[in-house]
Design a protein around this motif. Structure first.
Motif, short mmCIF file in Angstrom:
data_model
loop_
_atom_site.label_atom_id
_atom_site.label_comp_id
_atom_site.label_asym_id
_atom_site.label_seq_id
_atom_site.Cartn_x
_atom_site.Cartn_y
_atom_site.Cartn_z
N LEU A 11 0.85 -1.20 0.00
CA LEU A 11 0.00 0.00 0.00
C LEU A 11 0.89 1.25 0.00
CD1 LEU A 11 -2.79 1.40 0.28
CD2 LEU A 11 -2.46 1.28 2.77
N VAL A 13 1.02 5.24 0.50
CA VAL A 13 0.23 6.30 1.16
C VAL A 13 1.01 7.61 1.07
CG1 VAL A 13 -0.94 7.01 3.27
CG2 VAL A 13 -0.61 4.57 2.79
N ASP A 15 0.05 12.06 0.27
CA ASP A 15 -0.96 13.05 -0.13
C ASP A 15 -0.61 13.75 -1.44
OD1 ASP A 15 1.17 14.28 1.40
OD2 ASP A 15 0.01 16.13 1.30
N SER A 36 -1.52 -1.13 -4.18
CA SER A 36 -2.69 -0.31 -3.86
C SER A 36 -2.21 1.08 -3.47
CB SER A 36 -3.49 -0.93 -2.71
OG SER A 36 -3.94 -2.22 -3.04
N THR A 38 -3.45 5.14 -1.82
CA THR A 38 -4.41 6.07 -1.25
C THR A 38 -3.71 7.37 -0.93
OG1 THR A 38 -6.04 6.46 0.50
CG2 THR A 38 -4.07 5.27 1.14
N ASN A 40 -5.39 9.48 1.16
CA ASN A 40 -6.10 9.87 2.38
C ASN A 40 -5.57 9.05 3.56
OD1 ASN A 40 -7.80 10.64 4.41
ND2 ASN A 40 -9.70 10.13 3.32
N ASP A 43 -7.79 6.65 5.75
CA ASP A 43 -8.27 5.36 5.26
C ASP A 43 -7.30 4.21 5.52
OD1 ASP A 43 -10.51 6.61 4.27
OD2 ASP A 43 -9.71 6.81 2.23
N LEU A 47 -8.07 0.09 5.58
CA LEU A 47 -7.57 -0.67 4.43
C LEU A 47 -6.66 -1.82 4.88
CD1 LEU A 47 -6.80 2.23 1.92
CD2 LEU A 47 -8.56 0.45 1.66
#
Length: 273
Positions: A11, A13, A15, A36, A38, A40, A43, A47
């Protein structure tokens, strides 16, 4: 190991969309297939709880919730103690703080592509080894529990057969206490516990000569065959028994007790007649 690493779930992450796209492109070109993303940070915990990522690439400075707060949330939700996080930061002072907060490594911004690939690969090697160890420990625990249950079941069946049969087994420890014997057999043999746990068990109702001979045999720590004895039970009836036994030694040759077999002597007489 290589295939496992490139199949690992990751994942990203951050911004900043540019950083997310850069890391996605870099990892895809390196062969990673389960990515994956994101932007945000709110989340991330949900997740991870849903997907249990093998690795989270986590930016530190984000609006609404910084990387340190995300790690606190992840630790609260973790089922195990391993936090699979590499932090992304441009601030040198954040690196040590992130490691102290539970992160396993850090990647400096702006990204050095060789450093990114190397740190992620090394991290995933450790992560997958950790997971394999956890799976092995779980399998080992399940196997031990299964074998323990099987042994207990086998022991219970053996004890039940012993209780139903005219032949029975007996054991004694170094203190002269009879062990691993059902209560009904102890009662039938007139064996009772003394008040002093350091004294041998009482042989209630035994013929005094038989009791003295039996104690002398045990004191000699020699095997014996077909020792017969008589006891008078609570109803004043004579009971006749025949037993055989041998001393038990541990792996170091130390005496740890006696074990043997016995039978109701009257049963043998009635069968023979």
């Amino acid at each position: 190991m290589q295939l496992n690493i490139f199949d690992a779930s990751i994942l990203i992450v951050d911004d900043q969309a540019a950083n997310v796209l850069l890391l996605e492109q870099l990892l895809s070109e390196a062969g990673y297939t389960n990515l994956s993303m994101t932007m945000n940070p709110l989340d991330v915990c949900a997740l991870h709880q849903q997907h249990a990522y093998d690795l989270i690439l986590l930016d530190i400075q984000m609006p609404g919730m910084d990387g340190f707060q995300v790690m606190e949330g992840l630790k609260a939700e973790q089922k195990d103690s391993y936090l699979p996080v590499i932090v992304l930061t441009a601030q040198p002072m954040h690196k040590l703080k992130a490691l102290q907060a539970g992160a396993k490594d850090f990647i400096s911004k702006p990204f050095d592509l060789v450093e990114v690939k190397t740190r992620i690969h090394n991290m995933l090697e450790v992560r997958l080894l950790y997971k394999k160890l956890a799976e092995y420990n779980q399998q080992l625990e399940e196997t031990v529990n299964k074998r323990t249950a099987e042994l207990r079941d086998s022991e219970n069946r053996f004890r039940r057969l012993t209780e139903l049969a005219s032949d029975w087994s007996w054991e004694q420890d170094t203190e002269g206490h009879f062990i691993n014997m059902p209560d009904n057999l102890l009662n039938a043999l007139g064996i009772s516990r003394p008040n002093d746990p350091h004294q041998a068990d009482n042989l209630d109702g035994w013929n005094e000569n038989d009791r003295a001979k039996f104690n002398a045999i045990l004191a000699s720590r020699q095997p014996f065959v077909d020792f017969t004895f008589c006891r008078t039970n609570e109803r004043g009836q004579a009971q006749h028994f025949r037993i055989s036994g041998e001393p038990v030694l541990d792996a170091n040759g130390q005496f740890v007790g006696y074990r043997g077999l016995g039978t109701d002597y009257k049963v043998l007489i009635s069968v023979a007649s």
